[in-house]
Design a protein around this motif. Structure first.
Motif, PDB file in Angstrom:
ATOM      1  N   TYR A 167       0.847  -1.192   0.000  1.00  9.40           N
ATOM      2  CA  TYR A 167       0.000   0.000   0.000  1.00  9.40           C
ATOM      3  C   TYR A 167       0.886   1.246   0.000  1.00  9.40           C
ATOM      4  N   ASP A 168       0.506   2.232  -0.770  1.00 14.06           N
ATOM      5  CA  ASP A 168       1.314   3.437  -0.940  1.00 14.06           C
ATOM      6  C   ASP A 168       1.376   4.222   0.370  1.00 14.06           C
ATOM      7  N   PRO A 169       2.551   4.307   1.008  1.00 16.87           N
ATOM      8  CA  PRO A 169       2.649   5.005   2.294  1.00 16.87           C
ATOM      9  C   PRO A 169       2.428   6.505   2.185  1.00 16.87           C
ATOM     10  N   ARG A 170       2.511   7.059   0.980  1.00 19.42           N
ATOM     11  CA  ARG A 170       2.278   8.492   0.806  1.00 19.42           C
ATOM     12  C   ARG A 170       0.844   8.878   1.124  1.00 19.42           C
ATOM     13  N   GLU A 171      -0.039   7.889   1.225  1.00 17.97           N
ATOM     14  CA  GLU A 171      -1.429   8.160   1.579  1.00 17.97           C
ATOM     15  C   GLU A 171      -1.623   8.344   3.075  1.00 17.97           C
ATOM     16  N   ALA A 172      -0.624   7.988   3.891  1.00 16.42           N
ATOM     17  CA  ALA A 172      -0.770   8.102   5.346  1.00 16.42           C
ATOM     18  C   ALA A 172      -0.930   9.556   5.801  1.00 16.42           C
ATOM     19  N   PRO A 173      -0.050  10.484   5.395  1.00 17.03           N
ATOM     20  CA  PRO A 173      -0.270  11.884   5.787  1.00 17.03           C
ATOM     21  C   PRO A 173      -1.614  12.427   5.302  1.00 17.03           C
ATOM     22  N   PHE A 179      -4.370  10.731   4.921  1.00 18.50           N
ATOM     23  CA  PHE A 179      -5.402  10.216   5.813  1.00 18.50           C
ATOM     24  C   PHE A 179      -5.511  11.079   7.064  1.00 18.50           C
ATOM     25  N   TRP A 180      -4.359  11.416   7.670  1.00 19.18           N
ATOM     26  CA  TRP A 180      -4.393  12.194   8.914  1.00 19.18           C
ATOM     27  C   TRP A 180      -4.862  13.621   8.665  1.00 19.18           C
ATOM     28  N   GLU A 181      -4.653  14.133   7.479  1.00 15.40           N
ATOM     29  CA  GLU A 181      -5.219  15.434   7.117  1.00 15.40           C
ATOM     30  C   GLU A 181      -6.745  15.353   7.098  1.00 15.40           C
ATOM     31  N   ARG A 182      -7.276  14.248   6.546  1.00 13.97           N
ATOM     32  CA  ARG A 182      -8.734  14.060   6.544  1.00 13.97           C
ATOM     33  C   ARG A 182      -9.250  13.897   7.962  1.00 13.97           C
ATOM     34  N   MET A 183      -8.533  13.143   8.769  1.00 16.61           N
ATOM     35  CA  MET A 183      -8.947  12.944  10.155  1.00 16.61           C
ATOM     36  C   MET A 183      -8.988  14.277  10.893  1.00 16.61           C
ATOM     37  N   ASN A 184      -8.000  15.101  10.660  1.00 19.59           N
ATOM     38  CA  ASN A 184      -7.946  16.414  11.295  1.00 19.59           C
ATOM     39  C   ASN A 184      -9.104  17.296  10.836  1.00 19.59           C
ATOM     40  N   ALA A 185      -9.425  17.232   9.547  1.00 22.17           N
ATOM     41  CA  ALA A 185     -10.472  18.075   8.977  1.00 22.17           C
ATOM     42  C   ALA A 185     -11.853  17.709   9.508  1.00 22.17           C
ATOM     43  N   GLN A 186     -12.069  16.415   9.803  1.00 20.99           N
ATOM     44  CA  GLN A 186     -13.402  16.006  10.251  1.00 20.99           C
ATOM     45  C   GLN A 186     -13.593  16.126  11.757  1.00 20.99           C
ATOM     46  N   PRO A 220      -8.432  19.280  22.468  1.00 21.40           N
ATOM     47  CA  PRO A 220      -7.736  19.562  23.726  1.00 21.40           C
ATOM     48  C   PRO A 220      -6.242  19.763  23.488  1.00 21.40           C
ATOM     49  N   PRO A 221      -5.580  20.511  24.394  1.00 22.06           N
ATOM     50  CA  PRO A 221      -4.128  20.688  24.256  1.00 22.06           C
ATOM     51  C   PRO A 221      -3.427  19.344  24.204  1.00 22.06           C
ATOM     52  N   GLU A 222      -2.327  19.265  23.475  1.00 26.29           N
ATOM     53  CA  GLU A 222      -1.650  17.991  23.288  1.00 26.29           C
ATOM     54  C   GLU A 222      -1.207  17.363  24.605  1.00 26.29           C
ATOM     55  N   PHE A 223      -0.813  18.175  25.588  1.00 24.30           N
ATOM     56  CA  PHE A 223      -0.314  17.599  26.835  1.00 24.30           C
ATOM     57  C   PHE A 223      -1.419  16.946  27.654  1.00 24.30           C
ATOM     58  N   LEU A 224      -2.700  17.126  27.269  1.00 23.87           N
ATOM     59  CA  LEU A 224      -3.806  16.446  27.927  1.00 23.87           C
ATOM     60  C   LEU A 224      -4.470  15.426  27.009  1.00 23.87           C
ATOM     61  N   SER A 225      -3.790  15.027  25.970  1.00 21.78           N
ATOM     62  CA  SER A 225      -4.353  14.072  25.014  1.00 21.78           C
ATOM     63  C   SER A 225      -3.429  12.887  24.865  1.00 21.78           C
ATOM     64  N   THR A 226      -4.024  11.695  24.661  1.00 25.66           N
ATOM     65  CA  THR A 226      -3.199  10.514  24.419  1.00 25.66           C
ATOM     66  C   THR A 226      -2.690  10.482  22.990  1.00 25.66           C
ATOM     67  N   HIS A 227      -3.206  11.360  22.134  1.00 22.39           N
ATOM     68  CA  HIS A 227      -2.776  11.364  20.739  1.00 22.39           C
ATOM     69  C   HIS A 227      -2.002  12.640  20.433  1.00 22.39           C
ATOM     70  N   PRO A 228      -0.919  12.535  19.681  1.00 26.09           N
ATOM     71  CA  PRO A 228      -0.164  13.734  19.307  1.00 26.09           C
ATOM     72  C   PRO A 228      -0.975  14.598  18.357  1.00 26.09           C
ATOM     73  N   GLY A 229      -0.638  15.882  18.309  1.00 26.38           N
ATOM     74  CA  GLY A 229      -1.323  16.773  17.393  1.00 26.38           C
ATOM     75  C   GLY A 229      -1.149  16.329  15.958  1.00 26.38           C
ATOM     76  N   PRO A 230      -2.147  16.571  15.091  1.00 26.08           N
ATOM     77  CA  PRO A 230      -2.080  16.091  13.705  1.00 26.08           C
ATOM     78  C   PRO A 230      -0.897  16.647  12.941  1.00 26.08           C
ATOM     79  N   GLU A 231      -0.553  17.923  13.183  1.00 27.05           N
ATOM     80  CA  GLU A 231       0.587  18.500  12.461  1.00 27.05           C
ATOM     81  C   GLU A 231       1.877  17.769  12.812  1.00 27.05           C
ATOM     82  N   ARG A 232       2.036  17.433  14.085  1.00 29.65           N
ATOM     83  CA  ARG A 232       3.245  16.742  14.531  1.00 29.65           C
ATOM     84  C   ARG A 232       3.357  15.362  13.897  1.00 29.65           C
ATOM     85  N   ARG A 233       2.248  14.635  13.886  1.00 30.97           N
ATOM     86  CA  ARG A 233       2.322  13.284  13.349  1.00 30.97           C
ATOM     87  C   ARG A 233       2.487  13.299  11.831  1.00 30.97           C
TER      88      ARG A 233
END
Length: 267
Positions: free
Chosen positions: A213-219, A221-228, A234-247
């Motif tokens: 599978y083309d790994p170039r689709e991973a970023p 996907f996370w752009e779509r996840m961020n958009a929806q 919540p601030p990143e330090f209170l979340s179990t998931h890193p911010g979308p820009e960072r990932r």
């Protein structure tokens, strides 16, 4: 004097009980073995399936299974080539699509995967499913749940192993397990969880590339996840998931390596 002895004992425990995550090379605490945790995982997975509407035999469900099997095959190929095939000893891969509006998916220790129908519109297609599948399977390959459980046991003074902990305080041990696999949480463990999420991104990118599978689709996907995402994040330090820009930035940094795997395994 007592505190010094305790500190020395804990230091010895950490040194003796450390393992290394394949690919990332990160050291992690591991006082719980697969042989101990997998039966708990399989029981919990069965309970989830009993309480869910399973759609695995639908067209979308079969697609989830197809992607899951390709990712599992890629994982086993990678582990064999790198001399870590023992990591999946005792695994019983299983992939199910469950009806739920949650935008989520997860993989329990032992390769027990659940996708919720709510995440499929974000995935859009088979490659999008592969992004999520690779990421969630990576959590199991990197033994993140066992690591979290080991941390929880140490934090609660349960240092004698899982069987001893079950005999000493079964309800607490069960709670620690549920938190470790994501059915609960502690603010004190959130920072480490973000590290695990980024590590799962790194591993998952390689796994999907090996699976063809083309790994170039991973970023993307996370752009779509961020958009929806709705509401204020919540601030990143209170979340179990890193911010979308960072990932997304990290995924792009690792893309050249992932593309090497992809080009060598294109179907």
């Amino acid at each position: 004097m007592y505190k010094k002895i305790t500190a020395l004992l804990l230091f010895g425990l950490f040194a003796y009980s450390c393992a290394t995550v394949p690919l990332s090379g990160r050291r992690q605490l591991s006082i719980v073995s697969n042989a101990e945790v997998l039966p708990l995982s399989y029981d919990q997975y069965g309970e989830v399936l009993k309480d869910s509407k399973i759609l695995t035999n639908t067209r979308e469900g079969k697609q989830v299974v197809t992607v899951g099997r390709r990712i599992a095959s890629a994982v086993e190929k990678y582990l064999e080539e790198t001399g870590h095939s023992e990591i999946t000893d005792g695994f019983a891969w299983e992939f199910n699509l469950l009806e739920s509006e949650q935008v989520n998916a997860w993989c329990m220790p032992g390769g027990k995967v659940a996708f919720y129908t709510g995440i499929l519109p974000v995935c859009q297609d088979e490659t999008g499913i592969a992004v999520v599948m690779g990421h969630e399977v990576a959590h199991a390959i990197a033994s993140h749940a066992r690591e979290r459980m080991s941390q929880g046991m140490v934090a609660n003074g349960l240092l004698g192993g899982l069987q001893a902990a079950m005999g000493e305080n079964p309800s607490l041990t069960q709670t620690i397990f549920l938190q470790a696999v994501g059915f609960g949480g502690q603010v004190g463990m959130l920072k480490f969880s973000r590290d695990q999420e980024l590590e799962a991104d790194q591993l998952g990118l390689i796994f999907m590339a090996i699976a063809g599978y083309d790994p170039r689709e991973a970023p993307t996907f996370w752009e779509r996840m961020n958009a929806q995402a709705s509401g204020e994040r919540p601030p990143e330090f209170l979340s179990t998931h890193p911010g979308p820009e960072r990932r997304i930035d990290q995924l792009n940094e690792q893309m050249d390596k992932a593309m090497e795997y992809y080009q060598a395994n294109r179907r």
